[in-house]
Design an enzyme around this catalytic site. Sequence first.
Site, PDB file in Angstrom:
ATOM      1  N   HIS A 163       0.794  -1.219   0.000  1.00  0.00           N
ATOM      2  CA  HIS A 163       0.000   0.000   0.000  1.00  0.00           C
ATOM      3  C   HIS A 163       0.830   1.275   0.000  1.00  0.00           C
ATOM      4  O   HIS A 163       0.272   2.366  -0.157  1.00  0.00           O
ATOM      5  CB  HIS A 163      -0.975   0.003   1.185  1.00  0.00           C
ATOM      6  N   ASP A 186      -9.928  -0.321   3.819  1.00  0.00           N
ATOM      7  CA  ASP A 186      -8.768  -0.920   4.468  1.00  0.00           C
ATOM      8  C   ASP A 186      -9.131  -1.274   5.907  1.00  0.00           C
ATOM      9  O   ASP A 186      -9.947  -0.594   6.534  1.00  0.00           O
ATOM     10  CB  ASP A 186      -7.622   0.101   4.466  1.00  0.00           C
ATOM     11  N   HIS A 188      -6.812  -0.934   8.047  1.00  0.00           N
ATOM     12  CA  HIS A 188      -5.873  -0.052   8.732  1.00  0.00           C
ATOM     13  C   HIS A 188      -5.999   1.375   8.199  1.00  0.00           C
ATOM     14  O   HIS A 188      -6.366   1.586   7.039  1.00  0.00           O
ATOM     15  CB  HIS A 188      -4.441  -0.550   8.531  1.00  0.00           C
ATOM     16  N   ASP A 190      -3.448   3.608   7.920  1.00  0.00           N
ATOM     17  CA  ASP A 190      -2.276   3.949   7.095  1.00  0.00           C
ATOM     18  C   ASP A 190      -1.951   5.443   7.157  1.00  0.00           C
ATOM     19  O   ASP A 190      -1.578   6.054   6.150  1.00  0.00           O
ATOM     20  CB  ASP A 190      -2.494   3.524   5.632  1.00  0.00           C
ATOM     21  N   HIS A 203       4.196   1.276   4.238  1.00  0.00           N
ATOM     22  CA  HIS A 203       2.831   0.983   3.792  1.00  0.00           C
ATOM     23  C   HIS A 203       1.789   1.382   4.836  1.00  0.00           C
ATOM     24  O   HIS A 203       0.590   1.395   4.529  1.00  0.00           O
ATOM     25  CB  HIS A 203       2.682  -0.488   3.382  1.00  0.00           C
ATOM     26  N   ASP A 294      -7.380  -1.973  -0.157  1.00  0.00           N
ATOM     27  CA  ASP A 294      -6.485  -2.968   0.428  1.00  0.00           C
ATOM     28  C   ASP A 294      -7.282  -4.253   0.624  1.00  0.00           C
ATOM     29  O   ASP A 294      -8.344  -4.245   1.253  1.00  0.00           O
ATOM     30  CB  ASP A 294      -5.953  -2.454   1.766  1.00  0.00           C
ATOM     31  N   ASP A 296      -6.949  -6.548   2.561  1.00  0.00           N
ATOM     32  CA  ASP A 296      -7.181  -6.945   3.954  1.00  0.00           C
ATOM     33  C   ASP A 296      -8.399  -6.252   4.558  1.00  0.00           C
ATOM     34  O   ASP A 296      -8.748  -6.499   5.718  1.00  0.00           O
ATOM     35  CB  ASP A 296      -5.938  -6.745   4.829  1.00  0.00           C
ATOM     36  N   GLU A 339      -1.901  -5.244  -1.632  1.00  0.00           N
ATOM     37  CA  GLU A 339      -1.627  -6.123  -0.490  1.00  0.00           C
ATOM     38  C   GLU A 339      -2.088  -7.567  -0.657  1.00  0.00           C
ATOM     39  O   GLU A 339      -2.183  -8.309   0.319  1.00  0.00           O
ATOM     40  CB  GLU A 339      -2.186  -5.536   0.812  1.00  0.00           C
TER      41      GLU A 339
END
Length: 399
Positions: A163, A186, A188, A190, A203, A294, A296, A339
Amino acid sequence: MQSGPSPGRKVPNVTLGLRIDFVGASQVLTDGSPRLSVSVEMFGGTMSAHRRGLSQVIRTGGRAVLSRRSRNSAGVLGVPLSKGQTKAGVELTPSALRKAGLLIKMEQLGCSVFDYGDLAFQDVPQTDWNTSWSVACAVHQVAKAVCRVIRDGHTCVTLGGDHSLALGSVYGHSMAQQNPAVIWVDAHADINTPLTSPTGNLHGQPLAFLLHELQDKIPSLSEFSWLSPCLSARDIVYIGLRDVDPAEHFILKNYGLRYFSTRDIDELGIRKVMEMTLEYLMPHSKRSIHLSFDIDAFDPSVAPATGTPVPGGLTVREGMYIAEELHNSGALSALDLVEVNPRLGSGPGAADVTLNLAMDVILSCLGKMREGMHTKGYRLPMPPTEKREEGEVQASREV
């Protein structure tokens, strides 16, 4: 159940129509070539402006939001970048997606596909803060490449890679089109700074470098001297957050960023989340949208091959709805898919399952519909006419 228009067909006028031509409104690109004559088409109706998907070009500051016509043209850019984190394998994904037939499936949707190939990166020594010159040089390449794809008139589909590439892709988007809105899907946030990141992995930091409000918190790093902030807090919406570091949580709460955690999705439903997202980012008029997705963000049970999985993520249906609504908005100009790591994931088939899900996200952003679809000009086959059948019988008797 609401059905959308067939692929490639114009949404019909409902109550009024307006067309404006900006003839002679020139834009000089970096290579010195002028860009002339921009058209604006707006069609009124009773549907929400964010859901119509109608042809529209908005000229602001010498830069243009892509029209709906350009949504049928996609430029694919491979970014095999892995230096923003520590797990090898994520750099294999652009090639793996091509081998899995992504570009062919895009063409089957009716897209004109332009493959810009994979960027080639060179390793250079690391600097302080565990920030790599390799990443800085790589994302600079990404920025220039994404800018070129968008200025060529295509929706930019960037295949990651980790990312950290979004540092370049979002910046490149802002070079090509003024004031893009960013939807960050995402687990997260980030948005750690180099001083708050628990790992030092880039990332987990791209948005901190891009945000105007955080520039006094970013140390001077010579490798990023080419980069300047291009986003304000008001330009970003997060969807799917569920693993946020303390410093990131402080930033979200104190700098006015809009976000929808998985708890919010549970409470509101994904339809309401998308309605609120588009109304927040485009309250009065359209602007180009950058989706940075992302893998994830999904629950690990459906996307196991990724480096930082977090339980409790999006369902497949929620992820597809996000992608479909952004296609329907008519404003999606750039997409990052990041990712996916084919070397990770427990159990046989983990990589294939995750790659297939990544392809579904991309294809849904480009117009794939779960209800099914057909190509423009499709016609049902007709049975032979009665007259033709009689002629064939008479001919057989004569023989």
